[in-house]
Design a protein around this motif. Structure first.
Motif, mmCIF file in Angstrom:
data_model
loop_
_atom_site.group_PDB
_atom_site.id
_atom_site.type_symbol
_atom_site.label_atom_id
_atom_site.label_comp_id
_atom_site.label_asym_id
_atom_site.label_seq_id
_atom_site.Cartn_x
_atom_site.Cartn_y
_atom_site.Cartn_z
ATOM 1 N N CYS A 138 -6.394 -1.672 0.151
ATOM 2 C CA CYS A 138 -5.848 -2.155 1.528
ATOM 3 C C CYS A 138 -6.672 -2.442 2.726
ATOM 4 N N GLU A 158 -5.624 -2.394 5.702
ATOM 5 C CA GLU A 158 -5.319 -1.816 7.011
ATOM 6 C C GLU A 158 -5.808 -0.345 7.017
ATOM 7 N N CYS A 159 -5.554 0.324 5.635
ATOM 8 C CA CYS A 159 -6.315 1.746 5.708
ATOM 9 C C CYS A 159 -7.175 2.106 4.621
ATOM 10 N N CYS A 190 0.083 3.395 3.415
ATOM 11 C CA CYS A 190 0.534 3.112 4.812
ATOM 12 C C CYS A 190 1.461 1.891 4.776
ATOM 13 N N CYS A 202 0.856 -1.133 -0.153
ATOM 14 C CA CYS A 202 -0.036 -0.074 0.078
ATOM 15 C C CYS A 202 0.978 1.302 -0.162
HETATM 16 ZN ZN ZN Z 1 -2.724 0.924 3.479
#
Ligand code: ZN
Length: 137
Positions: free
Chosen positions: A48, A50-51, A37, A34
């Motif tokens: 992504c 995560e984000c 992040c 990504c």
């Molecule tokens: Zn990310």
């Protein structure tokens, strides 16, 4: 080692996995990062986890990792129903992600948490290859 014949089913290829499967033809394990992040992502996807960023870049992974967890599966389903006992494992890649996969070319001594492994591609009928892992040489 137990005699096992793993099936090599042709993978379902979608727009977000085309580049990954094309790379397997060259014996490369592509990963995504990504750009927002910097998380390294497995499995290939468009966003992504995560984000929720959608700017992902491909890079060639080392193909190296270690056994994070494993189990001997005695009866599989579908394509794996006639495989015989086989090893289902999570391999933690050097780059971070954990990959659910098979361990191949193993002996009992190899099936140890933390054992170094390396990617071993198994060709399929459509020219792509399935990333599995074997004890590192
Ligand atoms: Zn990310």
């Amino acid at each position: 080692m137990t005699e096992t014949t793993l099936p090599n089913p042709v993978p379902p290829i979608t727009p977000d996995t085309t580049e990954f499967w094309e790379a397997t033809k060259r014996g490369e394990l592509l990963l995504q990062r990504c750009t927002s992040c910097q998380s390294v992502i497995w499995y290939p996807r468009m966003m992504c986890p995560e984000c929720s960023g959608t700017s992902l870049e491909w890079f060639t992974g080392s193909g190296k990792g270690e056994i994070y967890s494993w189990t001997k599966t005695r009866k599989g389903l579908g394509d794996y129903a006639k495989a015989g006992p086989f090893i289902l494992a999570y391999v933690q890649l050097e780059e971070g992600p954990k990959v659910m996969t098979n361990i191949v070319d193993w002996t009992d001594e190899d099936l140890v948490i933390g054992k170094p492994v390396e990617v071993a591609f198994t060709p399929t009928e459509d020219g792509t290859a399935l990333p599995r892992f074997r004890p590192a040489k």
